[in-house]
Scaffold this active site. Structure first.
Site, PDB file in Angstrom:
ATOM      1  N   ARG A 119     -11.021  -4.857  -3.578  1.00 45.36           N
ATOM      2  CA  ARG A 119     -10.481  -3.605  -4.276  1.00 45.36           C
ATOM      3  C   ARG A 119     -11.392  -2.354  -4.054  1.00 45.36           C
ATOM      4  NH1 ARG A 119      -6.784  -5.381  -8.144  1.00 45.36           N
ATOM      5  NH2 ARG A 119      -5.746  -3.552  -8.137  1.00 45.36           N
ATOM      6  N   PRO A 120     -11.710  -2.058  -3.052  1.00 49.44           N
ATOM      7  CA  PRO A 120     -12.659  -0.786  -2.775  1.00 49.44           C
ATOM      8  C   PRO A 120     -11.824   0.497  -3.002  1.00 49.44           C
ATOM      9  CG  PRO A 120     -11.666  -1.440  -0.401  1.00 49.44           C
ATOM     10  CD  PRO A 120     -11.198  -2.437  -1.579  1.00 49.44           C
ATOM     11  N   ILE A 121     -12.359   1.623  -3.306  1.00 51.72           N
ATOM     12  CA  ILE A 121     -12.116   2.932  -3.756  1.00 51.72           C
ATOM     13  C   ILE A 121     -12.339   3.970  -2.644  1.00 51.72           C
ATOM     14  CG2 ILE A 121     -11.788   2.188  -6.415  1.00 51.72           C
ATOM     15  CD1 ILE A 121     -14.279   4.114  -6.581  1.00 51.72           C
ATOM     16  N   ASP A 122     -12.656   3.474  -1.475  1.00 55.01           N
ATOM     17  CA  ASP A 122     -13.245   4.604  -0.316  1.00 55.01           C
ATOM     18  C   ASP A 122     -12.100   5.809  -0.336  1.00 55.01           C
ATOM     19  OD1 ASP A 122     -11.595   2.081   0.345  1.00 55.01           O
ATOM     20  OD2 ASP A 122     -11.912   3.280   2.398  1.00 55.01           O
ATOM     21  N   LEU A 123     -10.608   5.252  -0.344  1.00 51.08           N
ATOM     22  CA  LEU A 123      -9.641   6.294  -0.166  1.00 51.08           C
ATOM     23  C   LEU A 123      -9.732   7.218  -1.311  1.00 51.08           C
ATOM     24  CD1 LEU A 123      -6.904   4.207   1.207  1.00 51.08           C
ATOM     25  CD2 LEU A 123      -8.497   5.194   2.471  1.00 51.08           C
TER      26      LEU A 123
ATOM     27  N   ARG B 282      -2.314  -9.505 -20.143  1.00 49.77           N
ATOM     28  CA  ARG B 282      -2.847  -8.089 -19.835  1.00 49.77           C
ATOM     29  C   ARG B 282      -1.398  -7.091 -19.212  1.00 49.77           C
ATOM     30  NH1 ARG B 282      -5.461  -8.330 -14.938  1.00 49.77           N
ATOM     31  NH2 ARG B 282      -5.044  -6.182 -15.182  1.00 49.77           N
TER      32      ARG B 282
ATOM     33  N   ASP C   8       3.137  -7.594  -6.100  1.00 47.47           N
ATOM     34  CA  ASP C   8       2.931  -8.221  -7.421  1.00 47.47           C
ATOM     35  C   ASP C   8       4.150  -9.160  -7.938  1.00 47.47           C
ATOM     36  OD1 ASP C   8       1.821  -5.062  -8.818  1.00 47.47           O
ATOM     37  OD2 ASP C   8       0.841  -6.406  -7.749  1.00 47.47           O
TER      38      ASP C   8
ATOM     39  N   ARG D 154     -10.034  -2.804 -14.521  1.00 50.79           N
ATOM     40  CA  ARG D 154     -10.611  -1.970 -13.115  1.00 50.79           C
ATOM     41  C   ARG D 154      -9.637  -0.642 -12.749  1.00 50.79           C
ATOM     42  NH1 ARG D 154      -8.406  -1.609  -8.710  1.00 50.79           N
ATOM     43  NH2 ARG D 154     -10.340  -1.695  -7.744  1.00 50.79           N
TER      44      ARG D 154
ATOM     45  N   LYS E 130       3.715  -1.319 -17.544  1.00 51.38           N
ATOM     46  CA  LYS E 130       2.288  -1.018 -17.430  1.00 51.38           C
ATOM     47  C   LYS E 130       1.695  -0.372 -16.524  1.00 51.38           C
ATOM     48  CE  LYS E 130      -0.686  -4.247 -15.322  1.00 51.38           C
ATOM     49  NZ  LYS E 130      -1.551  -3.755 -14.450  1.00 51.38           N
ATOM     50  N   ASN E 131       2.124  -0.425 -15.172  1.00 44.59           N
ATOM     51  CA  ASN E 131       1.489   0.461 -14.124  1.00 44.59           C
ATOM     52  C   ASN E 131       2.080   1.736 -13.846  1.00 44.59           C
ATOM     53  OD1 ASN E 131       0.210  -1.778 -13.599  1.00 44.59           O
ATOM     54  ND2 ASN E 131       1.267  -2.201 -11.481  1.00 44.59           N
TER      55      ASN E 131
ATOM     56  N   CYS F 263     -11.925  -7.822  -7.836  1.00 43.13           N
ATOM     57  CA  CYS F 263     -11.257  -8.654  -9.295  1.00 43.13           C
ATOM     58  C   CYS F 263     -10.519  -9.920  -8.431  1.00 43.13           C
ATOM     59  CB  CYS F 263     -10.231  -7.810  -9.932  1.00 43.13           C
ATOM     60  SG  CYS F 263      -8.355  -7.749  -8.392  1.00 43.13           S
TER      61      CYS F 263
END
Ligand code: EPZ
Length: 416
Positions: free
Chosen positions: A121-125, A397, A305, A92, A22-23, A116
């Site tokens: 789960r920030p996306i600052d980077l 999922r 995971d 997400r 999946k990833n 989630c």
């Protein structure tokens, strides 16, 4: 509501081909926007997250088709660069479309992916890195608007090897003038897989897996055919199911190297592990011993995971195992559910102490998230009696036909 009905006690025996990752599939589906000609992807798992990514591609103007585990994408007709809010809410990790849209259209508009079950789960980077490439990124009114008439190659250093941020830089930098050097990059096998796909589409990416990735200006290319690598977390899940239930199985079409830290702990716990080139054979008598301390880390460390499913396999292991979760702030949500089976787990912030118990008994559990739900199935296989896992679709999922795969190995499990 999915109901997973498991009756514990059966040993597992036989061979199982591990599904596609999946990833690895998700960033490659986003990268297909950059392919000048059509892309045919094979070994793509049939999952709800893949369906969501294909819906986004169609919404952007791509032509897609999916037959079994083969996916066809023609991105020549990409006309839009806006991802509707409802599609962002579905998954997400759609945030990786940002880098691809910037490279293809010079702009991207999407809503912040938001937190989630696992944490903020920030996306600052991601945003900081895209600004380094020359993108103008504005967060306004609950939307992220990125614009970049011309991206320019530069040096970027990630303070944390974020998988998603690494993927977004790789995708956006393919359209930058001059070379981009990304240091402190994630080293997961899925990053190497993305590099392999991008290079088939005429991009020139090298160094993936080493922590420093070089992305040069792209050339043209023909139609692309690409086979997605096996899912190392699904492989880890099946291995932990075997360890918990006992028996002997063979996992096919997966590289043992991609989940070697999981195999290391299962061996310490008392499983026999026989690695081959394209698979691994595992044997367990179901009577495991505790493994001391497990600490989740970015690849090549122990994967976060796999933490829930390994924890589940060790619930009856003789002794005490300490688990430290260092990646997500909320990755022990499955613990209260596992306690309903009789597990003895003590939580202290980011640490969980698992004291092995003699027996587990069936119960009704509620799946908390994708890997937490899988951990409940693993635990149910070694519990006495019947376990029901009530699940709002989390498990499907990430796992393709998990009930069938386990039933084929002898587990008494049914998805209702
Ligand atoms: C990917 O998520 C995976 N998802 C996750 O798998 C996996 O758990 C994770 O990598 C870690 O290996 C996909 O590949 C689709 P990160 P991602 O950016 O990219 C913090 C599953 O079960 N961070 O490496 O979101 C973040 O809060 C999923 O299949 C920032 O602070 O992971 C987290 O604590 C779950 N700022 C840590 O880094 C940022 O800008 C890891 O995040 C980005 C991340």
């Amino acid at each position: 509501m999915d109901i997973w009905r498991i009756r514990g006690g059966n040993r597992l025996n036989g061979a199982c081909r591990v599904q596609g990752s999946k990833n690895a599939s998700l960033p490659i589906l986003a990268a297909a926007i950059l392919a000048p000609k059509e892309s045919t992807l094979t070994n793509v798992p049939r999952l709800r997250d893949i369906d969501a990514a294909l819906r986004i591609l169609r919404c952007l103007g791509c032509e897609t088709d999916q037959r079994g585990n083969e996916v066809y994408i023609n991105a020549s007709g990409v006309t839009r660069s806006v991802i509707p809010h409802e599609l962002m809410l579905e998954m997400r990790s759609s945030v990786i479309f940002m880098g691809a849209l910037l490279a293809r259209c010079g702009e991207a508009r999407l809503s912040p992916p938001g937190g989630c079950q696992l944490g903020k789960r920030p996306i600052d980077l991601h945003l900081k890195a895209l600004r380094r490439l020359g993108a103008e990124v504005v967060e306004q009114g609950g939307e992220i608007v990125c614009r970049a008439e011309n991206l320019r190659g530069t040096e970027i250093v990630l303070p944390f090897p974020s998988v998603g941020a690494t993927e977004n830089v790789m995708l956006a930098a393919t359209a930058a003038k001059g070379e981009t050097v990304l240091r402190g990059a994630a080293r997961e096998p899925e990053i190497v897989a993305l590099q392999d796909y991008l290079n088939k589409t005429g991009c020139r990416v090298r160094g993936a897996g080493s922590g420093t990735i070089y992305i040069a200006e792209r050339r043209s290319a023909d139609a692309v055919r690409h086979r997605v690598i096996a899912d190392r977390i699904v492989a880890a899940t099946m291995a932990c199911a075997l360890a918990a239930a006992g028996g002997e199985i063979e996992l096919l079409d997966v590289s043992p190297r991609h989940f070697s830290t999981v195999l290391h702990f299962l061996k310490q716990a008392g499983c026999d592990i026989m690695c081959q080139n394209r698979g691994v054979r595992l044997r367990s008598d179901g009577k495991l011993r505790a493994v001391g301390e497990i600490r989740t880390e970015p690849y090549p460390g122990f994967p976060t995971d796999a933490q829930p499913v390994l924890t589940a396999a060790l619930l009856k292991a003789k002794g005490t195992t300490l688990v430290r979760e260092t990646i997500f702030e909320n990755r022990f949500r499955q613990v209260p559910e596992l306690r309903r089976l009789g597990a003895d787990i003590r939580l202290d912030g980011q640490r969980a102490e698992i004291r092995g118990v003699e027996r587990l008994h069936g119960a009704v559990l509620n799946a908390t998230d994708l890997r937490g739900g899988a951990s409940m199935i693993v635990a149910g296989l070694s519990a006495e009696g019947e376990t029901l896992v009530r699940d709002e679709g989390h498990i499907r999922r990430g796992y393709e036909a998990l009930d069938q795969r386990l039933a084929e190995l002898g587990a008494e499990i049914r998805l209702e």
